[in-house]
Design an enzyme around this catalytic site. Structure first.
Site, short mmCIF file in Angstrom:
data_model
loop_
_atom_site.label_atom_id
_atom_site.label_comp_id
_atom_site.label_asym_id
_atom_site.label_seq_id
_atom_site.Cartn_x
_atom_site.Cartn_y
_atom_site.Cartn_z
N HIS A 190 -8.64 28.30 38.00
CA HIS A 190 -8.23 29.68 37.66
C HIS A 190 -9.43 30.56 37.39
O HIS A 190 -9.40 31.43 36.50
CB HIS A 190 -7.27 29.69 36.47
CG HIS A 190 -5.98 29.00 36.71
ND1 HIS A 190 -4.83 29.63 37.13
CD2 HIS A 190 -5.64 27.68 36.62
CE1 HIS A 190 -3.84 28.77 37.26
NE2 HIS A 190 -4.32 27.56 36.98
N ASN A 195 2.51 29.64 35.58
CA ASN A 195 2.17 29.89 36.98
C ASN A 195 3.28 30.70 37.63
O ASN A 195 4.35 30.87 37.04
CB ASN A 195 2.03 28.56 37.73
CG ASN A 195 0.66 27.91 37.52
OD1 ASN A 195 -0.28 28.55 37.05
ND2 ASN A 195 0.57 26.65 37.86
N TYR A 206 -7.06 22.66 27.06
CA TYR A 206 -7.37 24.09 26.99
C TYR A 206 -8.29 24.39 25.82
O TYR A 206 -9.21 25.21 25.93
CB TYR A 206 -6.08 24.92 26.92
CG TYR A 206 -5.36 24.92 28.25
CD1 TYR A 206 -4.75 23.77 28.73
CD2 TYR A 206 -5.34 26.03 29.07
CE1 TYR A 206 -4.12 23.73 29.96
CE2 TYR A 206 -4.71 26.01 30.31
CZ TYR A 206 -4.11 24.85 30.75
OH TYR A 206 -3.50 24.82 31.96
FE1 HDE Z 1 -4.20 24.67 33.61
N1 HDE Z 1 -6.12 24.75 32.97
N2 HDE Z 1 -4.22 22.67 33.47
N3 HDE Z 1 -2.29 24.57 34.34
N4 HDE Z 1 -4.12 26.64 33.72
C1 HDE Z 1 -6.86 25.85 32.80
O1 HDE Z 1 -8.15 26.29 30.91
C2 HDE Z 1 -5.16 21.95 32.85
C3 HDE Z 1 -1.56 23.43 34.53
C4 HDE Z 1 -3.04 27.42 34.00
O2 HDE Z 1 -6.05 32.87 32.78
C5 HDE Z 1 -8.17 25.59 32.14
O3 HDE Z 1 -9.05 28.10 29.93
C6 HDE Z 1 -4.76 20.56 32.79
C7 HDE Z 1 -0.18 23.75 34.73
C8 HDE Z 1 -3.41 28.80 33.97
O4 HDE Z 1 -7.46 31.84 31.45
C9 HDE Z 1 -8.13 24.09 31.87
C10 HDE Z 1 -3.56 20.50 33.44
C11 HDE Z 1 -0.11 25.11 34.66
C12 HDE Z 1 -4.76 28.82 33.64
C13 HDE Z 1 -6.78 23.70 32.43
C14 HDE Z 1 -3.23 21.81 33.85
C15 HDE Z 1 -1.43 25.59 34.43
C16 HDE Z 1 -5.17 27.47 33.48
C17 HDE Z 1 -9.37 26.13 32.84
C18 HDE Z 1 -2.70 19.27 33.70
C19 HDE Z 1 1.13 25.99 34.85
C20 HDE Z 1 -5.64 30.05 33.52
C21 HDE Z 1 -9.83 27.31 32.01
C22 HDE Z 1 -2.37 18.53 32.55
C23 HDE Z 1 2.14 25.80 33.85
C24 HDE Z 1 -5.60 30.64 32.16
C25 HDE Z 1 -9.00 27.33 30.85
C26 HDE Z 1 -6.44 31.88 32.13
C27 HDE Z 1 -6.47 27.09 33.11
C28 HDE Z 1 -6.33 22.45 32.35
C29 HDE Z 1 -2.06 22.09 34.59
C30 HDE Z 1 -1.70 26.99 34.31
C31 HDE Z 1 -9.28 23.28 32.40
C32 HDE Z 1 -5.56 19.45 32.18
C33 HDE Z 1 0.98 22.75 34.93
C34 HDE Z 1 -2.49 29.99 34.24
O5 HDE Z 1 -8.15 23.83 30.50
#
Ligand code: HDE
Length: 698
Positions: A84, A157, A371
């Site tokens: 993202h 999402n 996060y």
């Molecule tokens: Fe994320 N995801 N994600 N994700 N995600 C990040 O956090 C992660 C997942 C989503 O505008 C990171 O601050 C893991 C699902 C959005 O700043 C990180 C897993 C969904 C955003 C991270 C998922 C998301 C992130 C990278 C699986 C939809 C952007 C930077 C367990 C429900 C937020 C940050 C923004 C961002 C980890 C799966 C949505 C690395 C470990 C499912 C919208 O922490």
């Protein structure tokens, strides 16, 4: 030093502009203009020249202004988000429709009409910060709600399901999707071997594969897409009763996507297409709006449901559990500074408030760690909540202290508890009744690394999604799979994907295999659970089937020439205005044209710089002389043939006909002739369907 003083007339009068001895421009402070300082507040006399020995001599280390300026510049970048990375944010508010105290004690849902400040960041997942906006990708839809009882982040999402069921697979998924590590390409694309290799070995991703190959991943605008919390959460009321919930954001202007060929061209024509659209909408006062919808259900429903509500690769169809709209989110203000706000905003799924709680979804549990952890890497320390965009807008009292960049430090003697200091000195105390209390769900069982058998059906909902799409959408899914897999060089991977598609829908598998030129259909992939074919279609899953029947918030690109019919242009403008749509004039020169009435018409784009992919519908209003001049112009040909191929509605002045003939398009029902000003109304009426899909389905 002699300075030739000149006053530049285009600058504010209180700003003095002088030229230095080397010809460089100096802007000095006059009344009302702030004096430039160093980071220490020391006034700067010269920001153009470093301190040297003589005019041509060595630079002095003593020049603290030069050193500070370069030092600061060298440290301007922070690590981009590992996923993202490319995002765009805006401020707004959430307005509660009704009191929900019967289901949750969350403070923001108690008082109808109450507004809670909000910040939203939209993003793509795979691409780097500088990647194009209309890449085929999932869009992040992360909402921070600054409630009176703390910050609540719904980090969602624009797709309600996810690729994987367990957080432990996330690094593999993302490694596979990102550019391949040896060659460092492709950027912002899943059309490569590593991604499809991983996917084809991960059958749980098949439902999400249907969604990402659909038009959901090429939205027309961030304003025209849905958002989802994805996981099942809990709402908890004041008596401690829990209700399961799935969160939805429903766009007020309806959903809309572009077509793939258009997306490819858009990324070249305007890599900032989505952020520019959001910027323009908010700056012009057309505030985008979504309604928050809740799907609420109890344990009894969860037990009777065909799938596990803890499995993030599954939806709960809206037809089974209706979406209850409980408030609206309005975005009405852009950030003051992109870096300070959009880049530094730190969303954490663990940020919940009293009345909201987690479930055991193993993806959510992992996210709750990830996060918070990632913010340390990006923002450099534990005090990222002190940055204004992350700071709660309610009182914060804690004994947590110190660390890098501490901005919010307690006064007083006590920095621990229990303490016996009392009063102000003693500091904050717990709130056993109103403080956050975890829902006391009973848990038991052996410790083991297993996947629940209730997560094992990977194909039935993928099929349900596919059969819920209208014909043109199904063909887009097929074509997207063919496109992506045609970029995969390893034939075995292509065949492996098709073997999964056979468990989803034979027509789809056959169509993709034919499109790829596979000599024979591979056998269906072994399935842990027999795929079901009896799930009812869910009409709510189609974009085209739920077209909003409005052209509001959309844009008509009008190609004009010298002498264009002024009445027709005026008619188009009025009709668009009446609909809440915008007209953009594209002319041979950006200086504009002289219309048939002799009046000047401003142009917003120059032909070639304003290709038709940028617009939702187009009109060609040229004079006979103009048509002659534009005949054979490749930009005109592309403008017309692309609009046609992308199933757009087209309006034209009679004189433009030869241009359509030379573009090789056959005018169909999607074309409206403009002979008088009032004809524009019929054109806008047609545009309510957004696209003339019959052109694609034949
Ligand atoms: Fe994320 N995801 N994600 N994700 N995600 C990040 O956090 C992660 C997942 C989503 O505008 C990171 O601050 C893991 C699902 C959005 O700043 C990180 C897993 C969904 C955003 C991270 C998922 C998301 C992130 C990278 C699986 C939809 C952007 C930077 C367990 C429900 C937020 C940050 C923004 C961002 C980890 C799966 C949505 C690395 C470990 C499912 C919208 O922490």
């Amino acid at each position: 030093m002699t300075k030739g003083a000149t006053r530049a007339s285009s600058r504010p009068v209180d700003q003095e502009v002088t030229t230095g001895s080397g010809g460089e421009i100096h802007q000095t402070a006059g009344g009302g203009v702030p004096v430039m300082t160093t980071q220490q507040g020391v006034p700067v006399s010269d920001d153009q020249n470093s301190l040297k020995v003589g005019a041509r001599g060595p630079t002095l280390l003593e020049d603290f202004h030069l050193r500070e300026k370069l030092f600061h510049f060298d440290h301007e970048r922070i690590p981009e988000r590992v996923v993202h990375a490319r995002g765009y944010g805006a401020h707004g508010y959430f307005e509660t429709y009704e009191c929900l105290s019967g289901i949750t004690c969350a403070d923001l849902f108690q008082r109808p009409g109450e507004k809670t400040p909000a910040f939203v960041r939209f993003s793509t997942v795979v691409g780097s910060k500088g990647s194009p906006d209309v890449a085929r990708d999932v869009r992040g839809f992360a909402v921070k709600l600054y409630t009176k009882q703390g910050n609540w982040d719904i980090v969602g999402n624009n797709i309600p399901v996810f690729f994987i069921q367990d957080a432990i697979k996330f690094p593999d998924l993302i490694h596979a999707a990102k550019p391949e590590p040896d060659r460092a390409f492709p950027q912002a694309q899943t059309a490569h071997d590593n991604f499809w290799d991983f996917i084809s070995l991960t059958p749980e991703s098949m439902n999400m594969v249907m969604w990402i190959m659909s038009d959901r991943t090429i939205p027309r605008s961030l304003r025209f897409m849905e958002g989802f919390g994805v996981h099942t959460f809990r709402l908890v009321d004041a008596r401690g009763n829990s209700t399961f919930v799935k969160f939805h954001w429903k766009p007020k202007l309806g959903m809309q996507s572009v077509v793939w060929n258009e997306a490819l061209k858009l990324n070249g024509a305007d890599p900032d297409y989505h952020r520019r659209d959001l910027w323009n909408a908010i700056q012009s006062g057309q505030y985008p709006e979504w309604e928050l919808g809740l799907q609420l259900f109890d344990q009894e429903f969860a037990d009777s449901f065909d799938f596990d509500i803890l499995d993030a690769t599954k939806i709960v169809p809206e037809e089974l559990v209706p979406v209850r709209r409980v408030g609206r989110l309005v975005l009405d203000r852009m950030v003051d500074n992109f870096f300070a706000e959009t880049e530094q905003v730190a969303f954490c799924t663990q940020n919940v408030v009293p009345g909201i709680d987690f479930t055991n979804d193993p993806l959510l549990q992992g996210r709750n760690f990830s996060y918070l952890d990632t913010q340390l890497e990006r923002l450099g320390g534990p005090n990222f909540t002190h940055i204004p965009i992350n700071a709660p807008k309610c009182p914060v009292h804690t004994f947590q202290q110190d660390g890098h960049m501490a901005m919010r430090s307690r006064s007083g003697r006590a920095n621990y508890e229990p303490n016996s200091w009392g009063g102000e000195q003693g500091g904050p105390r717990e709130a056993p009744v109103t403080g956050f209390t975890s829902f006391p769900a009973p848990e038991s069982g052996p410790r083991q690394r297993v996947r629940s058998p209730s997560f094992a059906d990977h194909y039935s909902q993928a099929r349900q999604f596919y059969v819920s799409q209208v014909e043109v959408e199904q063909s887009h899914i097929r074509d997207a799979l063919i496109f992506e897999l045609s970029k995969v060089q390893t034939e075995a991977i292509r065949a492996r994907v098709v073997s999964h598609l056979r468990n989803i829908h034979e027509d789809l598998a056959g169509g993709v295999a034919a499109g790829l030129g596979l000599e024979s259909l591979p056998p269906a992939a072994p399935a842990a659970v027999e795929p079901r074919t009896d799930l009812d279609p869910s009409p709510a899953l189609s974009i085209v089937g739920n077209a909003p029947n409005t052209f509001a918030g959309r844009v008509i690109g009008v190609l004009v020439s010298e002498g264009a019919d002024a009445a027709l242009l005026d008619g188009l403008r009025r009709a668009a205005e009446g609909e809440g749509a915008e007209v953009v004039i594209v002319a041979p020169r950006v200086g504009g044209i002289e219309a048939s009435d002799g009046k000047h018409v401003d142009a917003q784009e120059k032909l070639g710089g304003g290709p038709s992919v940028l617009y939702d519908a187009v009109a060609v209003v040229v004079s006979e002389r103009g048509a002659e001049q534009l005949a054979g112009n490749p930009d005109v040909r592309d403008f017309i043939s692309d609009a046609h191929a992308h199933a757009k509605f087209v309006a034209y002045a009679e004189a433009a006909k030869p241009l359509f003939e030379s573009a090789g398009v056959t005018m169909d029902d999607g074309y409206t002739a403009l002979t008088k000003a009032d004809d524009a109304a019929a054109f806008l009426e047609a545009c309510h369907d957004l696209r003339h899909w019959a052109r694609q389905t034949g």
